[in-house]
Design a protein around this motif. Sequence first.
Motif, PDB file in Angstrom:
ATOM      1  N   ILE A  32       0.625  -1.099   0.149  1.00 51.43           N
ATOM      2  CA  ILE A  32      -0.163  -0.108   0.083  1.00 51.43           C
ATOM      3  C   ILE A  32       0.935   1.115   0.031  1.00 51.43           C
ATOM      4  O   ILE A  32       0.510   2.194  -0.655  1.00 51.43           O
ATOM      5  N   ALA A  33       1.974   1.105   0.833  1.00 53.45           N
ATOM      6  CA  ALA A  33       2.742   2.403   0.960  1.00 53.45           C
ATOM      7  C   ALA A  33       3.515   2.503  -0.314  1.00 53.45           C
ATOM      8  O   ALA A  33       3.752   3.661  -0.875  1.00 53.45           O
ATOM      9  N   SER A  34       3.783   1.351  -1.197  1.00 55.40           N
ATOM     10  CA  SER A  34       4.592   1.632  -2.370  1.00 55.40           C
ATOM     11  C   SER A  34       3.697   2.251  -3.518  1.00 55.40           C
ATOM     12  O   SER A  34       3.849   3.030  -4.384  1.00 55.40           O
ATOM     13  N   LEU A  35       2.175   1.930  -3.435  1.00 54.90           N
ATOM     14  CA  LEU A  35       1.366   2.379  -4.224  1.00 54.90           C
ATOM     15  C   LEU A  35       1.121   3.630  -4.146  1.00 54.90           C
ATOM     16  O   LEU A  35       0.973   4.545  -5.329  1.00 54.90           O
ATOM     17  N   CYS A  36       0.925   4.207  -2.852  1.00 56.65           N
ATOM     18  CA  CYS A  36       0.860   5.643  -2.305  1.00 56.65           C
ATOM     19  C   CYS A  36       2.127   6.356  -3.060  1.00 56.65           C
ATOM     20  O   CYS A  36       2.047   7.399  -3.720  1.00 56.65           O
ATOM     21  N   THR A  37       3.280   5.853  -2.914  1.00 59.59           N
ATOM     22  CA  THR A  37       4.317   6.545  -3.496  1.00 59.59           C
ATOM     23  C   THR A  37       4.308   6.683  -5.035  1.00 59.59           C
ATOM     24  O   THR A  37       4.812   7.896  -5.412  1.00 59.59           O
ATOM     25  N   LEU A  38       4.085   5.736  -5.571  1.00 59.31           N
ATOM     26  CA  LEU A  38       3.745   5.685  -7.105  1.00 59.31           C
ATOM     27  C   LEU A  38       2.860   6.799  -7.525  1.00 59.31           C
ATOM     28  O   LEU A  38       3.028   7.610  -8.653  1.00 59.31           O
ATOM     29  N   VAL A  39       1.742   6.783  -6.834  1.00 57.62           N
ATOM     30  CA  VAL A  39       0.744   8.086  -7.212  1.00 57.62           C
ATOM     31  C   VAL A  39       1.251   9.152  -7.053  1.00 57.62           C
ATOM     32  O   VAL A  39       0.859  10.165  -7.846  1.00 57.62           O
ATOM     33  N   LEU A  40       2.226   9.355  -6.347  1.00 58.08           N
ATOM     34  CA  LEU A  40       2.894  10.752  -6.268  1.00 58.08           C
ATOM     35  C   LEU A  40       3.875  11.179  -7.314  1.00 58.08           C
ATOM     36  O   LEU A  40       4.360  12.418  -7.480  1.00 58.08           O
ATOM     37  N   SER A  41       4.116  10.259  -8.485  1.00 58.24           N
ATOM     38  CA  SER A  41       5.066  10.440  -9.300  1.00 58.24           C
ATOM     39  C   SER A  41       4.817  11.794 -10.084  1.00 58.24           C
ATOM     40  O   SER A  41       5.898  12.651 -10.363  1.00 58.24           O
ATOM     41  N   ARG A  42       3.776  12.238 -10.387  1.00 55.09           N
ATOM     42  CA  ARG A  42       3.438  13.458 -11.169  1.00 55.09           C
ATOM     43  C   ARG A  42       3.887  14.625 -10.222  1.00 55.09           C
ATOM     44  O   ARG A  42       4.440  15.447 -11.050  1.00 55.09           O
ATOM     45  N   SER A  43       3.360  14.685  -9.294  1.00 60.10           N
ATOM     46  CA  SER A  43       3.734  15.786  -8.420  1.00 60.10           C
ATOM     47  C   SER A  43       5.188  15.800  -7.957  1.00 60.10           C
ATOM     48  O   SER A  43       5.608  17.063  -8.163  1.00 60.10           O
ATOM     49  N   LEU A  44       6.031  14.536  -7.940  1.00 61.54           N
ATOM     50  CA  LEU A  44       7.213  14.735  -7.749  1.00 61.54           C
ATOM     51  C   LEU A  44       7.928  15.281  -9.033  1.00 61.54           C
ATOM     52  O   LEU A  44       9.154  16.039  -8.778  1.00 61.54           O
ATOM     53  N   ASN A  45       7.408  14.919 -10.148  1.00 56.09           N
ATOM     54  CA  ASN A  45       8.004  15.599 -11.225  1.00 56.09           C
ATOM     55  C   ASN A  45       7.977  17.060 -11.399  1.00 56.09           C
ATOM     56  O   ASN A  45       8.725  17.996 -11.795  1.00 56.09           O
ATOM     57  N   ALA A  46       6.698  17.528 -10.980  1.00 59.49           N
ATOM     58  CA  ALA A  46       6.823  18.946 -10.770  1.00 59.49           C
ATOM     59  C   ALA A  46       7.563  19.669  -9.769  1.00 59.49           C
ATOM     60  O   ALA A  46       8.192  20.558 -10.064  1.00 59.49           O
ATOM     61  N   ILE A  47       7.779  19.113  -8.745  1.00 63.07           N
ATOM     62  CA  ILE A  47       8.532  19.459  -7.577  1.00 63.07           C
ATOM     63  C   ILE A  47      10.101  19.520  -7.954  1.00 63.07           C
ATOM     64  O   ILE A  47      10.884  20.397  -7.535  1.00 63.07           O
ATOM     65  N   SER A  48      10.290  18.667  -8.845  1.00 62.03           N
ATOM     66  CA  SER A  48      11.916  18.668  -9.457  1.00 62.03           C
ATOM     67  C   SER A  48      12.262  19.769 -10.170  1.00 62.03           C
ATOM     68  O   SER A  48      13.439  20.003 -10.136  1.00 62.03           O
ATOM     69  N   MET A  49      11.255  20.580 -10.697  1.00 59.56           N
ATOM     70  CA  MET A  49      11.555  21.560 -11.248  1.00 59.56           C
ATOM     71  C   MET A  49      11.578  22.899 -10.816  1.00 59.56           C
ATOM     72  O   MET A  49      11.822  24.301 -11.162  1.00 59.56           O
ATOM     73  N   GLY A  50      11.234  22.730  -9.121  1.00 58.76           N
ATOM     74  CA  GLY A  50      11.368  23.852  -8.389  1.00 58.76           C
ATOM     75  C   GLY A  50       9.939  24.115  -7.576  1.00 58.76           C
ATOM     76  O   GLY A  50       8.872  23.848  -8.291  1.00 58.76           O
ATOM     77  N   GLU A  51       9.907  24.346  -6.392  1.00 61.08           N
ATOM     78  CA  GLU A  51       8.779  24.665  -5.606  1.00 61.08           C
ATOM     79  C   GLU A  51       7.918  25.664  -6.208  1.00 61.08           C
ATOM     80  O   GLU A  51       6.810  25.439  -6.354  1.00 61.08           O
ATOM     81  N   ASP A  52       8.316  26.621  -6.692  1.00 58.80           N
ATOM     82  CA  ASP A  52       7.608  27.915  -7.109  1.00 58.80           C
ATOM     83  C   ASP A  52       6.698  27.408  -8.424  1.00 58.80           C
ATOM     84  O   ASP A  52       5.613  27.675  -8.453  1.00 58.80           O
ATOM     85  N   LEU A  53       7.533  26.740  -9.223  1.00 59.83           N
ATOM     86  CA  LEU A  53       6.914  26.281 -10.501  1.00 59.83           C
ATOM     87  C   LEU A  53       5.869  25.253 -10.354  1.00 59.83           C
ATOM     88  O   LEU A  53       4.974  25.427 -10.910  1.00 59.83           O
ATOM     89  N   ALA A  54       6.376  24.517  -9.285  1.00 62.94           N
ATOM     90  CA  ALA A  54       5.341  23.442  -8.999  1.00 62.94           C
ATOM     91  C   ALA A  54       3.845  23.975  -8.503  1.00 62.94           C
ATOM     92  O   ALA A  54       2.956  23.561  -8.872  1.00 62.94           O
ATOM     93  N   ARG A  55       4.342  25.173  -7.640  1.00 65.22           N
ATOM     94  CA  ARG A  55       2.728  25.677  -7.064  1.00 65.22           C
ATOM     95  C   ARG A  55       1.935  26.309  -8.224  1.00 65.22           C
ATOM     96  O   ARG A  55       0.736  26.314  -8.365  1.00 65.22           O
ATOM     97  N   THR A  56       2.783  27.000  -8.882  1.00 66.87           N
ATOM     98  CA  THR A  56       2.105  27.522 -10.222  1.00 66.87           C
ATOM     99  C   THR A  56       1.425  26.416 -11.203  1.00 66.87           C
ATOM    100  O   THR A  56       0.317  26.668 -11.632  1.00 66.87           O
TER     101      THR A  56
END
Length: 339
Positions: free
Chosen positions: A210-234
Amino acid sequence: MKNAQFSPWCKPFGLFSGLLIVLFGLVIASSLTGAKTISLSESWSSLSLWQSCHSENCDIIRFSRLPRTLAGLVAGCALGLAGALMQSLTRNPLADPGLLGVNSGASFVTVMGLSFWGTFSFWQSFSLAFLGALLAAIIVAITGAGRGGRLNPIRLTLAGVSLAAILEGLTSGVSLLNPDIYDHLRFWQTGSLDVRQLTIFTLLGPVVAIASLCTLVLSRSLNAISMGEDLARTLGTRVGLVQLSGLLLIALLSACATALTGPIAFIGLVAPHLARGVLGSDHRYYLPGTVLITPAVLLLADIIGRSIAPGEIRVSIITALIGAPALIFLVRHRIGRGM
């Protein structure tokens, strides 16, 4: 146009297929490796759990090698995803559950529980490990935060190393006061896949899944954060919620692995870099790749530890021998480029 549309998926699919084949081969090798030689056919027949076990070889397979292999798969998946998630959230290539004190926190609270209450059930041990991992993660995150509450990679690493050293010293000090605690501490200080109870996996397996599936669900959000928190919020990413969820998942995955095998250093640091090198930095591909690569590396290290010596070299020692040079390599190349 149709071929061009599907071409981006061809390479990841081929790589995932190759990783699955490698992992399956290492699972078979793990079931065959040991002090006593057992044929593949006999090993396979021993895995038929619905049949009764009437031989020594069957007992070895069912109650020693099978749990050991399952421990490598479960702990490897948990440690790999915890390391990958920590590196992504902090944007620190040196982040690792062991390096940042999460495993030390789990071990310390577990040993403290043993010193006050004596022996207890596996779920109580797991609860203490989770509490210790979560508290360590929170302390490191607060200490390593820079201005505005943003996580600073260098401060985070220094805070984690310092906390790990303090907790390991306190754990050793507590154990010296009680010989029984010291016997338990030997397990927590040197991680091993030598697990003898299959019932543990019926408890931890679903939690890690279950924890692994939840981590995989965050993949798109992690892609956004990898570009910078400000851009991710945008882009509409709720950075604070993702970081909080990631922190809980890191603590949960680290606690599962620590409660099962004890602390195994460096595996959560090296394996995500291998996955990133093979599958790229897109979390949609590299996180599932980590799920396959980390258990493979852990099983390979365990096989080496069982093969190169007449007795057995614990897997944590082998991973340290592999991970220490890898850490030096990453420090020289990443910090030299400003991380």
